[in-house]
Design a protein around this motif. Structure first.
Motif, PDB file in Angstrom:
ATOM      1  N   PHE A  95       0.779  -1.270  -0.070  1.00 64.46           N
ATOM      2  CA  PHE A  95       0.131  -0.019  -0.075  1.00 64.46           C
ATOM      3  C   PHE A  95       0.914   1.338   0.060  1.00 64.46           C
ATOM      4  O   PHE A  95       0.522   2.186  -0.721  1.00 64.46           O
ATOM      5  CB  PHE A  95      -0.732   0.010   1.172  1.00 64.46           C
ATOM      6  CG  PHE A  95      -2.135   1.152   1.167  1.00 64.46           C
ATOM      7  CD1 PHE A  95      -3.090   0.918   0.743  1.00 64.46           C
ATOM      8  CD2 PHE A  95      -1.664   2.191   1.737  1.00 64.46           C
ATOM      9  CE1 PHE A  95      -4.306   1.811   0.650  1.00 64.46           C
ATOM     10  CE2 PHE A  95      -2.652   3.324   1.895  1.00 64.46           C
ATOM     11  CZ  PHE A  95      -3.906   2.963   1.211  1.00 64.46           C
ATOM     12  N   ALA A  96       2.041   1.351   0.858  1.00 66.13           N
ATOM     13  CA  ALA A  96       2.744   2.338   0.916  1.00 66.13           C
ATOM     14  C   ALA A  96       3.539   2.492  -0.443  1.00 66.13           C
ATOM     15  O   ALA A  96       3.737   3.798  -0.986  1.00 66.13           O
ATOM     16  CB  ALA A  96       3.783   2.190   2.012  1.00 66.13           C
ATOM     17  N   LEU A  97       3.936   1.494  -0.934  1.00 67.76           N
ATOM     18  CA  LEU A  97       4.724   1.521  -2.383  1.00 67.76           C
ATOM     19  C   LEU A  97       3.841   2.399  -3.448  1.00 67.76           C
ATOM     20  O   LEU A  97       4.253   3.190  -3.949  1.00 67.76           O
ATOM     21  CB  LEU A  97       5.277   0.212  -2.691  1.00 67.76           C
ATOM     22  CG  LEU A  97       5.796   0.067  -4.090  1.00 67.76           C
ATOM     23  CD1 LEU A  97       7.138   0.878  -3.962  1.00 67.76           C
ATOM     24  CD2 LEU A  97       6.038  -1.400  -4.203  1.00 67.76           C
ATOM     25  N   MET A  98       2.718   1.639  -3.746  1.00 67.29           N
ATOM     26  CA  MET A  98       1.448   2.334  -4.598  1.00 67.29           C
ATOM     27  C   MET A  98       1.316   3.608  -4.394  1.00 67.29           C
ATOM     28  O   MET A  98       1.044   4.675  -5.319  1.00 67.29           O
ATOM     29  CB  MET A  98       0.480   1.238  -4.483  1.00 67.29           C
ATOM     30  CG  MET A  98      -0.395   1.552  -6.013  1.00 67.29           C
ATOM     31  SD  MET A  98       0.279   1.580  -7.336  1.00 67.29           S
ATOM     32  CE  MET A  98       1.025  -0.132  -7.765  1.00 67.29           C
ATOM     33  N   THR A  99       0.888   3.860  -3.088  1.00 67.00           N
ATOM     34  CA  THR A  99       0.614   5.479  -2.822  1.00 67.00           C
ATOM     35  C   THR A  99       1.631   6.243  -3.241  1.00 67.00           C
ATOM     36  O   THR A  99       1.662   7.436  -3.494  1.00 67.00           O
ATOM     37  CB  THR A  99       0.297   5.439  -1.126  1.00 67.00           C
ATOM     38  OG1 THR A  99      -0.683   4.529  -0.786  1.00 67.00           O
ATOM     39  CG2 THR A  99      -0.164   7.040  -0.838  1.00 67.00           C
ATOM     40  N   SER A 100       2.885   5.976  -2.784  1.00 67.67           N
ATOM     41  CA  SER A 100       4.159   6.893  -3.012  1.00 67.67           C
ATOM     42  C   SER A 100       4.253   6.889  -4.581  1.00 67.67           C
ATOM     43  O   SER A 100       4.548   7.944  -5.253  1.00 67.67           O
ATOM     44  CB  SER A 100       5.353   6.262  -2.583  1.00 67.67           C
ATOM     45  OG  SER A 100       6.581   6.958  -3.258  1.00 67.67           O
TER      46      SER A 100
ATOM     47  N   LEU B 170       1.692   6.637  -6.831  1.00 74.87           N
ATOM     48  CA  LEU B 170       0.565   7.360  -7.422  1.00 74.87           C
ATOM     49  C   LEU B 170       0.345   8.907  -6.950  1.00 74.87           C
ATOM     50  O   LEU B 170       0.050   9.562  -7.899  1.00 74.87           O
ATOM     51  CB  LEU B 170      -0.682   6.673  -7.099  1.00 74.87           C
ATOM     52  CG  LEU B 170      -1.007   5.424  -7.762  1.00 74.87           C
ATOM     53  CD1 LEU B 170      -2.403   4.798  -6.945  1.00 74.87           C
ATOM     54  CD2 LEU B 170      -1.530   5.517  -9.103  1.00 74.87           C
ATOM     55  N   ARG B 171       1.184   9.212  -5.993  1.00 72.66           N
ATOM     56  CA  ARG B 171       1.086  10.662  -5.433  1.00 72.66           C
ATOM     57  C   ARG B 171       1.275  11.659  -6.605  1.00 72.66           C
ATOM     58  O   ARG B 171       0.578  12.620  -6.940  1.00 72.66           O
ATOM     59  CB  ARG B 171       1.702  10.772  -4.148  1.00 72.66           C
ATOM     60  CG  ARG B 171       1.432  12.043  -3.299  1.00 72.66           C
ATOM     61  CD  ARG B 171       1.902  12.086  -2.244  1.00 72.66           C
ATOM     62  NE  ARG B 171       1.673  11.197  -1.316  1.00 72.66           N
ATOM     63  CZ  ARG B 171       2.297  10.086  -0.628  1.00 72.66           C
ATOM     64  NH1 ARG B 171       3.680   9.791  -1.034  1.00 72.66           N
ATOM     65  NH2 ARG B 171       1.771   9.551   0.241  1.00 72.66           N
ATOM     66  N   PRO B 172       2.336  11.624  -7.032  1.00 72.87           N
ATOM     67  CA  PRO B 172       2.794  12.592  -8.140  1.00 72.87           C
ATOM     68  C   PRO B 172       1.975  12.683  -9.262  1.00 72.87           C
ATOM     69  O   PRO B 172       1.970  13.687 -10.222  1.00 72.87           O
ATOM     70  CB  PRO B 172       4.264  12.176  -8.515  1.00 72.87           C
ATOM     71  CG  PRO B 172       4.707  11.392  -7.502  1.00 72.87           C
ATOM     72  CD  PRO B 172       3.338  10.647  -6.982  1.00 72.87           C
ATOM     73  N   LEU B 173       0.778  11.585  -9.472  1.00 74.87           N
ATOM     74  CA  LEU B 173       0.096  11.574 -10.835  1.00 74.87           C
ATOM     75  C   LEU B 173      -1.132  11.940 -10.377  1.00 74.87           C
ATOM     76  O   LEU B 173      -2.093  11.524 -11.184  1.00 74.87           O
ATOM     77  CB  LEU B 173       0.240   9.955 -11.233  1.00 74.87           C
ATOM     78  CG  LEU B 173       1.463   9.298 -11.528  1.00 74.87           C
ATOM     79  CD1 LEU B 173       1.422   7.944 -12.029  1.00 74.87           C
ATOM     80  CD2 LEU B 173       2.595  10.287 -12.599  1.00 74.87           C
ATOM     81  N   HIS B 174      -1.419  12.730  -9.319  1.00 69.93           N
ATOM     82  CA  HIS B 174      -2.803  13.317  -8.938  1.00 69.93           C
ATOM     83  C   HIS B 174      -3.454  13.535 -10.297  1.00 69.93           C
ATOM     84  O   HIS B 174      -4.829  13.291 -10.248  1.00 69.93           O
ATOM     85  CB  HIS B 174      -2.559  14.174  -7.876  1.00 69.93           C
ATOM     86  CG  HIS B 174      -3.997  14.700  -7.284  1.00 69.93           C
ATOM     87  ND1 HIS B 174      -4.823  14.036  -6.693  1.00 69.93           N
ATOM     88  CD2 HIS B 174      -4.613  15.803  -7.683  1.00 69.93           C
ATOM     89  CE1 HIS B 174      -5.834  14.773  -6.414  1.00 69.93           C
ATOM     90  NE2 HIS B 174      -5.774  15.821  -7.089  1.00 69.93           N
ATOM     91  N   GLY B 175      -3.058  14.352 -10.908  1.00 72.47           N
ATOM     92  CA  GLY B 175      -3.779  15.032 -12.208  1.00 72.47           C
ATOM     93  C   GLY B 175      -4.402  13.935 -13.067  1.00 72.47           C
ATOM     94  O   GLY B 175      -5.464  13.986 -13.453  1.00 72.47           O
ATOM     95  N   LEU B 176      -3.207  13.119 -13.501  1.00 67.30           N
ATOM     96  CA  LEU B 176      -3.591  12.025 -14.452  1.00 67.30           C
ATOM     97  C   LEU B 176      -4.807  11.023 -13.719  1.00 67.30           C
ATOM     98  O   LEU B 176      -5.709  10.561 -14.409  1.00 67.30           O
ATOM     99  CB  LEU B 176      -2.437  11.346 -14.810  1.00 67.30           C
ATOM    100  CG  LEU B 176      -1.281  12.129 -15.509  1.00 67.30           C
ATOM    101  CD1 LEU B 176      -0.426  11.048 -16.199  1.00 67.30           C
ATOM    102  CD2 LEU B 176      -2.033  13.022 -16.485  1.00 67.30           C
ATOM    103  N   VAL B 177      -4.639  10.567 -12.502  1.00 67.30           N
ATOM    104  CA  VAL B 177      -5.450   9.893 -11.973  1.00 67.30           C
ATOM    105  C   VAL B 177      -6.775  10.506 -11.613  1.00 67.30           C
ATOM    106  O   VAL B 177      -7.819   9.755 -11.911  1.00 67.30           O
ATOM    107  CB  VAL B 177      -4.924   9.594 -10.385  1.00 67.30           C
ATOM    108  CG1 VAL B 177      -6.005   8.450  -9.754  1.00 67.30           C
ATOM    109  CG2 VAL B 177      -3.603   8.670 -10.603  1.00 67.30           C
ATOM    110  N   LYS B 178      -7.032  11.817 -11.349  1.00 63.17           N
ATOM    111  CA  LYS B 178      -8.167  12.331 -11.254  1.00 63.17           C
ATOM    112  C   LYS B 178      -8.805  12.300 -12.409  1.00 63.17           C
ATOM    113  O   LYS B 178     -10.356  12.186 -12.539  1.00 63.17           O
ATOM    114  CB  LYS B 178      -8.131  13.794 -10.817  1.00 63.17           C
ATOM    115  CG  LYS B 178      -9.385  14.626 -10.472  1.00 63.17           C
ATOM    116  CD  LYS B 178      -9.029  16.014  -9.898  1.00 63.17           C
ATOM    117  CE  LYS B 178     -10.301  16.716  -9.607  1.00 63.17           C
ATOM    118  NZ  LYS B 178     -10.196  18.081  -9.027  1.00 63.17           N
TER     119      LYS B 178
END
Length: 210
Positions: free
Chosen positions: A52-57, A59-67
């Motif tokens: 969970f920590a690995l994937m969160t780390s 994904l965090r910089p990709l906030h705009g793409l993920v949104k």
């Protein structure tokens, strides 16, 4: 320890099992104990926390793409929740505690638009990447190209939404010059011109920047 003498309906003070009885100003109260968190998590729980920590780390910089790629909608789940659900069990590889991202299975976008087709990429001098694709299928040529490049060596991302319309069929991306000789991982996707739908993201593999 609590003691009670009148069956289940009787008053008592102290703790009986997971129930505590007390008297405050002549009023009898009874309350249950909350769940006690385990002091010794299992190995499976520890592994899940690491993943969970690995994937969160990642994904965090990709906030705009993920949104954009995982719109929150009316399900009650956030975009990050959806992205975690899509990647947590599919895009992590390795053995505990040395887990890593399986980039070939990672996705930042899932939707109903036509997937990228006939995709190819070539490296060019001065840290440039030349993307090519087909304007084919049921989607409109106005769909907008989104690019994602990840430089693992430098732990840096290049994100470029609205790079070009699907009808352009080619785009040249200028990377930072200090990416030269670094290995990068590449993805692309499309977003409808009105922003209301997306395609699945497509992993293009990796290459060494020239």
């Amino acid at each position: 320890m609590g003691i009670y003498n009148e069956g289940i309906l009787g008053f008592f003070r102290g703790k009986v099992g997971r129930v505590v009885g007390s008297v405050v100003r002549g009023v009898h109260y009874m309350k249950g104990l909350g769940d006690v968190r385990a002091d010794n998590p299992t190995q499976a729980q520890l592994d899940q926390r690491l993943k969970f920590a690995l994937m969160t780390s990642f994904l965090r910089p990709l906030h705009g793409l993920v949104k954009t790629g995982f719109p929150a909608g009316k399900t009650g789940l956030t975009s990050l929740n959806k992205a975690m659900a899509a990647n947590l069990n599919e895009a992590i590889t390795g053995s505990s505690p040395n887990f890593s991202i399986d980039y070939s299975k990672f996705t930042y976008s899932k939707g109903n638009l036509q997937k990228p087709m006939g995709v190819s990429i070539d490296g060019a001098e001065n840290s440039r990447l030349v993307y090519n694709w087909e304007n084919a299928g049921a989607s409109a040529g106005t769909d907008q190209l989104t690019l994602l490049v990840y430089n693992k060596t430098k732990d840096l991302y290049v994100l470029l939404p609205n790079a070009a319309p699907r009808s352009a069929t080619t785009y040249t991306l200028q990377l930072p010059l200090d990416f030269s000789d670094d290995l990068v991982h590449l993805w692309l996707s499309f977003v409808a011109a009105d922003g209301k739908d997306v395609s699945d993201s497509f992993y293009m593999g990796s290459l060494n920047v020239m």
